[in-house]
Design a protein around this motif. Structure first.
Motif, short mmCIF file in Angstrom:
data_model
loop_
_atom_site.label_atom_id
_atom_site.label_comp_id
_atom_site.label_asym_id
_atom_site.label_seq_id
_atom_site.Cartn_x
_atom_site.Cartn_y
_atom_site.Cartn_z
N THR A 31 14.68 -16.15 64.30
CA THR A 31 15.43 -17.01 65.20
C THR A 31 16.22 -16.20 66.22
N SER A 32 16.60 -14.97 65.89
CA SER A 32 17.30 -14.14 66.86
C SER A 32 16.41 -13.82 68.05
N VAL A 33 15.10 -13.91 67.86
CA VAL A 33 14.15 -13.73 68.96
C VAL A 33 13.76 -15.09 69.54
N PHE A 34 13.43 -16.04 68.67
CA PHE A 34 12.84 -17.30 69.13
C PHE A 34 13.86 -18.33 69.61
N PHE A 35 15.15 -18.03 69.53
CA PHE A 35 16.12 -18.90 70.19
C PHE A 35 16.36 -18.47 71.63
N ASP A 36 15.72 -17.38 72.03
CA ASP A 36 15.75 -16.95 73.42
C ASP A 36 14.34 -17.12 73.97
N LEU A 37 14.04 -18.28 74.53
CA LEU A 37 12.70 -18.61 75.01
C LEU A 37 12.77 -19.13 76.45
N ARG A 38 11.73 -18.79 77.23
CA ARG A 38 11.62 -19.29 78.61
C ARG A 38 10.15 -19.46 78.95
N CYS A 39 9.80 -20.63 79.47
CA CYS A 39 8.42 -20.90 79.83
C CYS A 39 8.04 -20.12 81.09
N ILE A 40 6.95 -19.38 81.01
CA ILE A 40 6.49 -18.57 82.13
C ILE A 40 5.35 -19.25 82.88
N TYR A 41 4.51 -19.99 82.14
CA TYR A 41 3.28 -20.51 82.75
C TYR A 41 2.79 -21.68 81.91
N GLY A 42 2.18 -22.65 82.59
CA GLY A 42 1.55 -23.74 81.85
C GLY A 42 2.36 -25.02 81.86
N ASN A 43 2.18 -25.82 80.80
CA ASN A 43 2.78 -27.13 80.69
C ASN A 43 4.23 -27.02 80.21
N ARG A 44 5.16 -27.10 81.16
CA ARG A 44 6.57 -26.89 80.81
C ARG A 44 7.13 -28.02 79.95
N SER A 45 6.49 -29.19 79.97
CA SER A 45 7.00 -30.29 79.15
C SER A 45 6.84 -29.98 77.66
N LEU A 46 5.83 -29.20 77.30
CA LEU A 46 5.68 -28.77 75.91
C LEU A 46 6.86 -27.92 75.49
N PHE A 47 7.24 -26.99 76.36
CA PHE A 47 8.39 -26.13 76.07
C PHE A 47 9.68 -26.95 76.00
N GLN A 48 9.85 -27.86 76.94
CA GLN A 48 11.06 -28.68 76.96
C GLN A 48 11.16 -29.54 75.70
N ALA A 49 10.03 -30.04 75.24
CA ALA A 49 10.03 -30.86 74.01
C ALA A 49 10.48 -30.04 72.82
N LEU A 50 10.03 -28.77 72.75
CA LEU A 50 10.44 -27.91 71.65
C LEU A 50 11.92 -27.59 71.75
N ARG A 51 12.38 -27.29 72.96
CA ARG A 51 13.80 -26.94 73.14
C ARG A 51 14.70 -28.13 72.77
N ASP A 52 14.30 -29.33 73.18
CA ASP A 52 15.10 -30.52 72.84
C ASP A 52 15.14 -30.72 71.32
N HIS A 53 14.01 -30.49 70.67
CA HIS A 53 13.95 -30.64 69.22
C HIS A 53 14.88 -29.66 68.53
N VAL A 54 14.84 -28.41 68.96
CA VAL A 54 15.67 -27.38 68.34
C VAL A 54 17.15 -27.67 68.56
N SER A 55 17.51 -28.11 69.76
CA SER A 55 18.91 -28.46 70.04
C SER A 55 19.39 -29.56 69.10
N GLY A 56 18.53 -30.54 68.86
CA GLY A 56 18.90 -31.61 67.95
C GLY A 56 19.12 -31.13 66.53
N LYS A 57 18.34 -30.13 66.11
CA LYS A 57 18.47 -29.59 64.75
C LYS A 57 19.72 -28.73 64.59
N THR A 58 20.12 -28.01 65.64
CA THR A 58 21.25 -27.09 65.50
C THR A 58 22.59 -27.75 65.82
N ARG A 59 22.57 -28.89 66.49
CA ARG A 59 23.81 -29.56 66.90
C ARG A 59 24.66 -29.89 65.67
N GLY A 60 25.84 -29.32 65.63
CA GLY A 60 26.78 -29.59 64.55
C GLY A 60 26.39 -29.01 63.21
#
Length: 347
Positions: A170-199
């Motif tokens: 997680t020290s690596v995979f919590f620092d992610l940025r989409c470089i190429y391709g379907n950014r909505s896939l990346f955004q969906a993962l980021r939103d999911h992770v934010s929901g899991k870590t909130r609080g």
């Protein structure tokens, strides 16, 4: 002038269809670093400029891979991790990357395509000077080339069961940025992770404990703690023990705020604007990060000029009295803020 030079390098990358020609372009990056230091560029601006070249190389390799292999059978997102994601790369960097595939991915039908795509890109990055990740955190690793639903499951497991290996990932995979391709896939993962870590105070406590395992190399009497013996005798790792502790600290606060900020300076701004820390503390951390990072790029630029391979091992003997004094002050700032973070998230 330096910005114009960087734009020229990026434009040159997109002109070429042969990896060896792209390699000739990226071979100019150490010279660019030397010029950045000579002109007084900040470490933050150097990171942005050099990372923009890495992004261009990655994108071009993906374009060439698609030209060779044909259109992708399902949509995907090529995502950078680590320092490339944070836009904090310097001239010597390894690669950290993952593939997020659409959930209509069928392994039996589509696996070969994405295996070849990842191999083409990662081998190309390695040829161009971005060495393979020692921990195999690359899209060529089947585990890091998965559909969105699997990535969500992986993060669920890492967050719900934060064991040592999971915290390292997680020290690596919590620092992610989409470089190429379907950014909505990346955004969906980021939103999911934010929901899991909130609080999630238990997870934040584990992340804090993991972050505190990397301490600035300063002894009880404010003397530098140095490596003894071996190839790097009488030095300290300025990245691992100077920069990484600030990166880790900022990441924990950002997770607590459920923010999408990735760059460490942006995360420090968030910590201030959200009143997680005072304006003075945020300013001190900004200054500490910039000062330590500047010492790092100055060290590496001097190695380039001397014809040596770049590394992160700095000897206090090679620093001026003023720089040693300021470095100790920067380390004390880190230590103080680590104590604040420990009291906040490990109660």
């Amino acid at each position: 002038m330096i910005i114009r030079r960087t734009v020229y390098i990026i434009g040159d990358i997109y002109k070429h269809t042969d990896i060896d020609r792209i390699k000739e372009v990226t071979a100019k990056i150490p010279e660019l670093l030397v010029n950045l230091v000579a002109t007084g560029a900040t470490a933050m601006s150097a990171g942005y400029l050099i990372t923009s070249i890495t992004d261009a190389v990655t994108t071009r390799l993906l374009q060439l891979a698609e030209k060779r292999l044909g259109p992708a059978p399902v949509t995907y997102a090529w995502v950078a991790a680590g320092s490339q994601a944070r836009e904090e790369q310097i001239a010597k960097s390894d690669q950290d990357n993952i593939l997020i595939l659409a959930d209509d991915y069928i392994p039996e039908e589509h696996s070969k395509y994405f295996s070849l795509l990842a191999r083409h890109v990662c081998e190309g990055l390695n040829t161009c000077g971005y060495i393979y990740c020692p921990g195999d955190m690359m899209a060529t690793n089947y585990d890091w080339r998965q559909p969105l639903k699997v990535w969500k499951k992986n993060f669920n497991q890492w967050i719900d069961r934060p064991e040592p290996e999971a915290l390292m990932l997680t020290s690596v995979f919590f620092d992610l940025r989409c470089i190429y391709g379907n950014r909505s896939l990346f955004q969906a993962l980021r939103d999911h992770v934010s929901g899991k870590t909130r609080g999630n105070r238990i997870f934040l406590a584990h992340m804090t404990r993991n972050a505190l395992s990397r301490q600035p190399p300063l002894g009880f009497f404010r003397n530098f703690v140095l490596i003894k013996g071996g190839e790097h005798d009488h030095t300290f790792d300025i990245k691992l023990n100077g920069i990484v502790p600030i990166v880790d600290l900022a990441r924990v606060y950002t997770l607590a705020q459920c923010s999408s900020a990735i760059n460490t300076h942006d995360r420090l701004d968030l910590m201030e604007s959200s009143n997680a820390i005072s304006s003075d503390s945020a300013g001190d951390l900004h200054d500490a990060l910039e000062f330590i990072s500047n010492l790092r790029i100055q060290h590496q630029a001097s190695q380039v000029k001397a014809g040596k391979e770049m590394d992160n091992f700095v000897s206090p003997d090679n620093l001026s009295h003023v720089d040693r004094k300021h470095l100790k002050e920067a380390f004390l700032v880190i230590r103080s803020m680590q104590s604040v973070m420990k009291s906040r998230y490990q109660r």
